[in-house]
Every structure is written in C-alpha cells, then in structure tokens.
Enzyme design. Structure first.
Site, PDB file in Angstrom:
ATOM      1  N   HIS A 283       0.828  -1.223   0.000  1.00  0.00           N
ATOM      2  CA  HIS A 283       0.000   0.000   0.000  1.00  0.00           C
ATOM      3  C   HIS A 283       0.859   1.268   0.000  1.00  0.00           C
ATOM      4  CE1 HIS A 283      -3.297  -2.728   1.274  1.00  0.00           C
ATOM      5  NE2 HIS A 283      -2.383  -3.232   2.067  1.00  0.00           N
TER       6      HIS A 283
ATOM      7  N   SER B 119      14.717  21.816 -16.264  1.00  0.00           N
ATOM      8  CA  SER B 119      13.515  22.624 -16.456  1.00  0.00           C
ATOM      9  C   SER B 119      13.909  23.944 -17.107  1.00  0.00           C
ATOM     10  CB  SER B 119      12.852  22.885 -15.103  1.00  0.00           C
ATOM     11  OG  SER B 119      12.045  24.047 -15.171  1.00  0.00           O
TER      12      SER B 119
ATOM     13  N   LYS C 299      16.004  22.084 -10.980  1.00  0.00           N
ATOM     14  CA  LYS C 299      15.345  20.815 -11.279  1.00  0.00           C
ATOM     15  C   LYS C 299      16.210  19.844 -12.071  1.00  0.00           C
ATOM     16  CE  LYS C 299      11.024  20.489 -11.564  1.00  0.00           C
ATOM     17  NZ  LYS C 299       9.896  19.842 -10.971  1.00  0.00           N
TER      18      LYS C 299
ATOM     19  N   GLU D 282       9.521   8.715 -16.857  1.00  0.00           N
ATOM     20  CA  GLU D 282       8.125   9.145 -17.066  1.00  0.00           C
ATOM     21  C   GLU D 282       7.656   8.808 -18.476  1.00  0.00           C
ATOM     22  OE1 GLU D 282       7.405  13.257 -15.625  1.00  0.00           O
ATOM     23  OE2 GLU D 282       9.276  12.972 -14.551  1.00  0.00           O
TER      24      GLU D 282
END
Ligand code: ARG
Length: 461
Positions: A155, A276, A282, A289
């Site tokens: 979980h 970024s 970043k 992704e």
C-alpha cells in the site's frame, strides 16, 4: 503499375488510391518480401513449374532490387499500392517476361501473411535480446546489493525490511516470464503460410514444406483459409509487449519515487535526466516518465488489433491491412524503451544510507517483534496486540522500537528480555528470512546462482 488493372475500365480515384495504399508503411518489410519471393520461386523451379533459367533470372532481378534499395539508387515511391506491387513491377521492368511468372501459385494474401510473419519473427527475437540485456544488468545489480537494506512496501506504506537485491529480483522474475512468453510465441507462430493462395490453396503442385524449410519455419501451416486470415501471433506479441511495458512502467514509477527529494533512495545519472526551462534547480526523471507514458500506446495497439479482428468473416479482408502501422509503432516503442531503461538503471547511483535509514524508521520490524513474542510462547494474535501498543507508544514519543528501554518494553509486556534488541535489528529481520525466494542473503545467493544458470539454459531466440 497495378497488379489488377485488367477488369477495370476507369482509373482509380486518387483519394481511393491513397486510402487503399499501404506502401508508406509496408515498405518496411521489402527485404522479407524479396526473401519470401526468392524462396517461392526456388520451390517453383524444384517442382518444374518454372524453368531453372526463369528462376535464376527472377532471383538475380530480386537481389538487384534489394541491393539498389539498400544503396539508395532505387526509391520506394507512393504511386504503387503496396510493397508487393512495387517489387513485382520493378522486377518486370528489369528482367521482362520471366518477371511476370513470379506470382505463379500465390496471392498477395498469403504473400502478406508471410512477409508480416517473417518481419515479426525477427522482431520477437530482437525484443527478446533487449529483455535479456536488461536482465543481465539486473543480475549484476543484485550481486552488488545483497546487503543494501531498504524498506519493502505494501500500500506504499513501509511494511518489512528487504534488500535492493531482493527488489531487483522481483523484476528479474517478471522479465524471465516475459522472455518465456516471447519464446512460446516464436514457436507457435513459426509455421509458413505461403502457398495457401488467396484462400483455397492452388492447383499447382507446390511443395509447401520445402518453401517453409527454405525460410526456416518449423513447417507449413495446415489450413489455407486460416493461413491468410490468422493474425493471432500479432495479438499474442502485442499482448506480450504490453506486459513488458507494464513491468517497465511499474519499475519506472518506483524509480521516479526513489529519485524524488522526499525519498532520495537513488539518483539518476545526469546523462539520463533532463532540466527545467524555468526552475534551475530541477533534475527531472523524464526518461522514466516517458517509458511509463508510452505504455499507453502499446496497450492501444493491442486493443486496436483485437477490435479490428473481432468481426471478420473468413478468410482475408482488407481490414487486416490495419495490422501493420500500430504493430510497427509498438515494436519500435518497446525496443526504444527497453534500451533506454537499461541504460538508466545501469548508470543510476544508489544511496545506501538513505535506504537503510528509511528501513530503520517506520516500524518495518514490528512483525519481527511479534514473532519474538511468539517464540516466547505468546499466541500470535496476542503478540500482534502487544506490538500494536508498543508502536503507539513509540509514535507518541517519536522514537523507533529499537530505541525503547527494556523497562519500557516490560511495562507493556513482561515477556520481553534483553534479546529483543537483537531479534528486531535490521540485519536480523532480513538475514533470518531464508525461505526460498526471501530476502536473506543466503537465500538470495541461491537465487542468483540459479539465475546465472538461467542465462546459460535459456538461449536467445
Ligand atoms: N496491403 C495488403 C495488406 O496489407 C496486402 C494484401 C492485399 N490483398 C488483397 N486481396 N487486396 O493486407
């Protein structure tokens, strides 16, 4: 230029031609089309349906076409309907009369079934190769991280301590099954459809078994209607590719979490990260992704072909031309994702300290504390309740189970003795788990040894 102009009195409408044509994508298997044609005419000559001279001229012409496509002197252009028309028209233009005999005893229906199978068969092997490469990287990482302790989750809540080797091992097993599926598909699809004609075989005395052997198939397919109507192998392959992507996507999800500032379990290499345009600090896990994101288009290809096939009467229908573009896209996508994913995990750095600290905090040893009480004769359900009280006590005080004094333990249950600390240490929690498949080092070493043998026993396709 057309293979079928005879019974028509008008030119095809231009939009119809464009809508109907497949050459913009089936040109991808020009090699397989030529290879299949060479096998077909070799068989025709053996059966004395063509003369040796005709066969020789056709093969020379076909080889010339392949050579010229490869060296860029022959361009595959859009005025042809498909790659089959392109090759046959070019052959006739090059060698004249014998070229007109190439299509004896076959149809584009069995021809395209063959071409797509030959192409896909190679791609099944290519994907298998890439999955195997990823497994080799995981195998190395497993050896390196046998005692890299980390929390295991259920979980997405910390559950019990494991090792990074054990976590990687879970993916190793998934990929092993993926390879098993690819091997099954390869064997099941490896029957040759050529010689089935349009749907009902032919009256020429073809030797289909011989053509099949020339093209390294296990044998000829056994029903001419099924031969031209079967796309099961693409559905199976796309299903296997979808499963590979599902596995990569789950792994990517974890990589993204682990690479986040909150976890900091790993750090992706600069070469596999992006920045970024606005936020200078970043460093984003775009590759992970994108792999996760591209899973959707591979599933899409599977659903698309299942839907295309579901209402088709036997035998060939033009709907089946739709089997190609999305399959090609799915294959390219999966191959790209596998190669990038492998590079990404091969180069990432593991923050062992962070993983260890995370495993130590979060009560991942609570089950072991309960098992300790069971060892002292307390029934498990009571032990569960006692440890629940300990956890509550620790949460209130902001400490870990390991930080409690013996007096504190004994205030909750007198059964606790000094050996509790050793019983719930991170090392003990992991290293005592020695059942087959568990994370303890000795158990993992056996699995790693079996995996080394696996690489020898499961040959590449
Ligand atoms: N381009 C067609 C396909 O991909 C080739 C077979 C054409 N056969 C036919 N009967 N029109 O399916």
């Amino acid at each position: 230029m057309k293979l079928w102009g005879g019974r028509f009195t008008k030119e095809t409408n231009e939009l119809v031609h464009n809508f109907n044509a497949s050459i913009s994508y089936d040109s991808r298997f020009y090699k397989q089309d030529i290879e299949g044609s060479i096998a077909h005419v070799t068989m025709l000559a053996k059966q004395e349906i063509l003369t040796a001279e005709e066969c020789g001229a056709i093969i020379e012409g076909l080889n010339g076409i392949a050579r010229d496509i490869e060296n860029g002197t022959l361009e595959i252009t859009g005025e042809y309907e498909d790659i089959h028309s392109f090759v046959e028209s070019n052959l006739i233009a090059r060698i004249g009369e014998p070229g007109k005999k190439l299509h004896t005893g076959r149809s584009r229906n069995d021809q395209v079934a063959l071409d797509m199978k030959l192409y896909t068969r190679d791609e099944v092997a290519a994907v298998d190769h890439l999955v195997r490469k990823l497994m080799l990287v995981l195998h190395r990482l497993m050896q390196e991280h046998l005692t890299t302790y980390m929390p295991g989750f259920t979980h997405l809540q910390k559950a019990q301590p494991i090792t990074l080797a054990h976590h990687f091992g879970a993916y190793f097993e998934m990929l092993k099954r993926d390879r098993g599926r690819l091997a099954d598909i390869y064997d099941r699809m490896n029957y040759c459809p050529i010689g089935s004609g349009a749907l009902a075989g032919t009256t020429y005395p073809l030797d289909r078994a011989y053509t099949a052997s020339l093209l390294n198939f296990a044998g000829p397919t056994l029903n001419s209607m099924d031969s031209v109507a079967d796309r099961d192998y693409l559905i199976e392959f796309l299903s296997a590719l979808s499963t590979v992507m599902m596995h990569l996507s789950r792994f990517c999800e974890e990589i993204i979490l682990w690479n986040s500032n909150e976890y900091r379990f790993i750090e992706l290499d600069d070469a596999y990260s992006t920045g970024s345009s606005i936020m200078p600090q970043k460093k984003n896990p775009d590759i992970a992704e994108l792999v996760r994101g591209k899973t959707g288009r591979v599933y899409g290809a599977l659903i698309s072909i299942l839907t295309t096939m579901k209402g088709l009467p036997l035998a060939y229908n033009k709907d089946m031309q739709e089997d190609k573009e999305l399959t090609f896209d799915a294959i390219d996508t999966v191959k790209g994702c596998l190669a990038l994913f492998t590079g990404m995990i091969d180069t990432m750095t593991v923050n062992k300290e962070r993983m260890r600290d995370s495993a130590k905090n979060g009560f991942t040893n609570a089950t072991d504390a309960a098992d300790y009480l069971v060892g002292k004769g307390v029934p498990f359900r009571d032990a569960h309740g006692i440890v629940g009280q300990l956890v509550l006590y620790c949460i209130e005080k902001g400490i870990a189970l390991d930080d409690m004094s013996l007096e504190e333990y004994q205030a909750i249950s007198p059964v606790f003795e000094d050996d509790i600390y050793d019983a719930i240490s991170l090392e003990t929690c992991v290293e005592k788990r020695l059942t087959i498949g568990a994370p303890g080092k000795a158990a993992m070493e056996q699995v790693i040894a079996a995996n080394s043998l696996y690489f020898e026993d499961a040959p590449e396709l």
